[in-house]
Design an enzyme around this catalytic site. Sequence first.
Site, PDB file in Angstrom:
ATOM      1  N   LYS A  99     -23.613 -50.603  -4.319  1.00 45.84           N
ATOM      2  CA  LYS A  99     -23.507 -50.944  -2.897  1.00 45.84           C
ATOM      3  C   LYS A  99     -22.885 -49.754  -2.153  1.00 45.84           C
ATOM      4  O   LYS A  99     -23.280 -49.413  -1.061  1.00 45.84           O
ATOM      5  CB  LYS A  99     -22.666 -52.205  -2.678  1.00 45.84           C
ATOM      6  CG  LYS A  99     -22.584 -52.595  -1.200  1.00 45.84           C
ATOM      7  CD  LYS A  99     -21.959 -53.952  -1.004  1.00 45.84           C
ATOM      8  CE  LYS A  99     -20.502 -53.946  -1.324  1.00 45.84           C
ATOM      9  NZ  LYS A  99     -19.705 -53.078  -0.417  1.00 45.84           N
ATOM     10  N   ASP A 100     -21.898 -49.129  -2.819  1.00 46.51           N
ATOM     11  CA  ASP A 100     -21.264 -47.934  -2.243  1.00 46.51           C
ATOM     12  C   ASP A 100     -21.996 -46.711  -2.778  1.00 46.51           C
ATOM     13  O   ASP A 100     -21.439 -45.915  -3.539  1.00 46.51           O
ATOM     14  CB  ASP A 100     -19.779 -47.913  -2.616  1.00 46.51           C
ATOM     15  CG  ASP A 100     -19.051 -49.104  -2.033  1.00 46.51           C
ATOM     16  OD1 ASP A 100     -18.886 -49.147  -0.813  1.00 46.51           O
ATOM     17  OD2 ASP A 100     -18.685 -50.017  -2.801  1.00 46.51           O
ATOM     18  N   HIS A 126     -18.087 -57.310  -8.828  1.00 51.46           N
ATOM     19  CA  HIS A 126     -17.090 -56.633  -9.674  1.00 51.46           C
ATOM     20  C   HIS A 126     -17.212 -57.107 -11.124  1.00 51.46           C
ATOM     21  O   HIS A 126     -17.095 -56.313 -12.059  1.00 51.46           O
ATOM     22  CB  HIS A 126     -15.670 -56.977  -9.209  1.00 51.46           C
ATOM     23  CG  HIS A 126     -15.313 -56.461  -7.855  1.00 51.46           C
ATOM     24  ND1 HIS A 126     -15.137 -57.283  -6.773  1.00 51.46           N
ATOM     25  CD2 HIS A 126     -15.092 -55.203  -7.409  1.00 51.46           C
ATOM     26  CE1 HIS A 126     -14.809 -56.564  -5.711  1.00 51.46           C
ATOM     27  NE2 HIS A 126     -14.790 -55.292  -6.066  1.00 51.46           N
ATOM     28  N   GLY A 148     -20.078 -49.751  -8.310  1.00 52.97           N
ATOM     29  CA  GLY A 148     -21.208 -50.525  -7.794  1.00 52.97           C
ATOM     30  C   GLY A 148     -22.070 -49.682  -6.863  1.00 52.97           C
ATOM     31  O   GLY A 148     -21.560 -48.891  -6.060  1.00 52.97           O
ATOM     32  N   ALA A 205      -9.676 -58.677  -4.680  1.00 56.46           N
ATOM     33  CA  ALA A 205     -10.516 -59.667  -3.986  1.00 56.46           C
ATOM     34  C   ALA A 205     -11.880 -59.699  -4.694  1.00 56.46           C
ATOM     35  O   ALA A 205     -12.935 -59.521  -4.080  1.00 56.46           O
ATOM     36  CB  ALA A 205     -10.653 -59.350  -2.498  1.00 56.46           C
ATOM     37  N   LEU A 206     -11.811 -59.907  -5.986  1.00 59.80           N
ATOM     38  CA  LEU A 206     -12.977 -59.717  -6.843  1.00 59.80           C
ATOM     39  C   LEU A 206     -14.045 -60.787  -6.623  1.00 59.80           C
ATOM     40  O   LEU A 206     -13.740 -61.919  -6.274  1.00 59.80           O
ATOM     41  CB  LEU A 206     -12.535 -59.725  -8.314  1.00 59.80           C
ATOM     42  CG  LEU A 206     -11.482 -58.680  -8.678  1.00 59.80           C
ATOM     43  CD1 LEU A 206     -11.146 -58.772 -10.163  1.00 59.80           C
ATOM     44  CD2 LEU A 206     -11.944 -57.262  -8.336  1.00 59.80           C
ATOM     45  N   GLN A 218      -7.343 -44.460   1.797  1.00 57.90           N
ATOM     46  CA  GLN A 218      -8.775 -44.403   2.131  1.00 57.90           C
ATOM     47  C   GLN A 218      -9.117 -45.226   3.361  1.00 57.90           C
ATOM     48  O   GLN A 218     -10.289 -45.321   3.734  1.00 57.90           O
ATOM     49  CB  GLN A 218      -9.631 -44.800   0.932  1.00 57.90           C
ATOM     50  CG  GLN A 218      -9.564 -46.259   0.538  1.00 57.90           C
ATOM     51  CD  GLN A 218     -10.309 -46.516  -0.769  1.00 57.90           C
ATOM     52  OE1 GLN A 218      -9.834 -46.179  -1.854  1.00 57.90           O
ATOM     53  NE2 GLN A 218     -11.496 -47.094  -0.688  1.00 57.90           N
ATOM     54  N   SER A 237     -16.089 -57.826  -0.948  1.00 61.39           N
ATOM     55  CA  SER A 237     -14.817 -58.521  -0.691  1.00 61.39           C
ATOM     56  C   SER A 237     -14.703 -58.857   0.786  1.00 61.39           C
ATOM     57  O   SER A 237     -14.079 -59.846   1.168  1.00 61.39           O
ATOM     58  CB  SER A 237     -13.650 -57.633  -1.101  1.00 61.39           C
ATOM     59  OG  SER A 237     -13.819 -57.232  -2.442  1.00 61.39           O
ATOM     60  N   ARG A 238     -15.321 -58.029   1.636  1.00 61.42           N
ATOM     61  CA  ARG A 238     -15.218 -58.246   3.085  1.00 61.42           C
ATOM     62  C   ARG A 238     -15.999 -59.481   3.544  1.00 61.42           C
ATOM     63  O   ARG A 238     -15.764 -59.961   4.657  1.00 61.42           O
ATOM     64  CB  ARG A 238     -15.741 -57.035   3.849  1.00 61.42           C
ATOM     65  CG  ARG A 238     -14.846 -55.821   3.719  1.00 61.42           C
ATOM     66  CD  ARG A 238     -15.531 -54.602   4.310  1.00 61.42           C
ATOM     67  NE  ARG A 238     -14.906 -53.379   3.857  1.00 61.42           N
ATOM     68  CZ  ARG A 238     -13.910 -52.762   4.464  1.00 61.42           C
ATOM     69  NH1 ARG A 238     -13.433 -53.241   5.577  1.00 61.42           N
ATOM     70  NH2 ARG A 238     -13.397 -51.655   3.973  1.00 61.42           N
TER      71      ARG A 238
END
Length: 282
Positions: free
Chosen positions: A151-152, A37, A149, A32-33, A61, A188-189
């Site tokens: 973000k995480d 990404h 990334g 879901a790039l 996960q 992606s969310r």
Amino acid sequence: MQIIRSVADLDAFVGRALQQGKTIGLVPTMGALHAGHISLVERAVKENDVTLVSVFVNPTQFNNPDDLATYPRKEEDDFRMLAEAGATAVFAPSVEEMYPEGTQSDHQFELGTAAEVMEGKFRPGHFQGVAQVVSRLFRLCRPTRAYFGEKDFQQIAVIRNMVASEHIDVEIVPVPIKRADDGLALSSRNALLTPEQRKVAPEIHAALKYSVEYAKDHSVRATHDTVVERINAVPHMEVEYYEIVDGRTLLPVEEWSESPDIVGCITVYCGKVRLIDNIRYK
Ligand code: PAF
């Protein structure tokens, strides 16, 4: 761009590249790039001879079965975007190919205290699952560098700990967050947000950005509270946690003077969609 589905084909591809003395850049993804990404892929293309991207929605996960079931999947679009970005190959295995002995594992990765706070607390088992799939990808792809990334933010710290405890020789390369024009961190969310939720979601970054100014003459506690109150006042939004932490240990700080490296990490439910973001104070 080569599309690889099996571990045997991946092994042959990686073996050939290494035999020719090529460096391999790996970009692990769950598909879901989006442009975030693609910024990782472009960086990998610049810095390596071969860029390998994995597209695999890793079941181990997800601690919430609904989250796994609704996770967006767009393989055809993903492959087109990766080819355009210059990836050399994509590894997109089935669950059976990735976990031939099943998804259950007795191996407990040593991930340090960084894995016990925030996401580790709210998503039990999440980081063990991330470590399981990322360590397997590292062993299969034998990358010179791997791109993640920011973000995480917490995930990167946990993966660094996993690499150290499993003695894996790879350079972890963090890549800055990509944002939409209105400030929402690309994820992606975001595709799961309703138009109304999408309209208010940029308030997360707006509140974090405002708080960096606010922090200049307020305490850590007051800064924390102002972020949580501002976001919770927005319709559809509820903060799950906001923690202001030492950027290396990920443990909470109480005073700005406690560390030269301080980051605020947030998770917000926007309707049923769980969004994460972070901001650097120092
Ligand atoms: O960040 C992600 O998309 C995933 O956690 C990762 C690193 C691809 C492992 O499944």
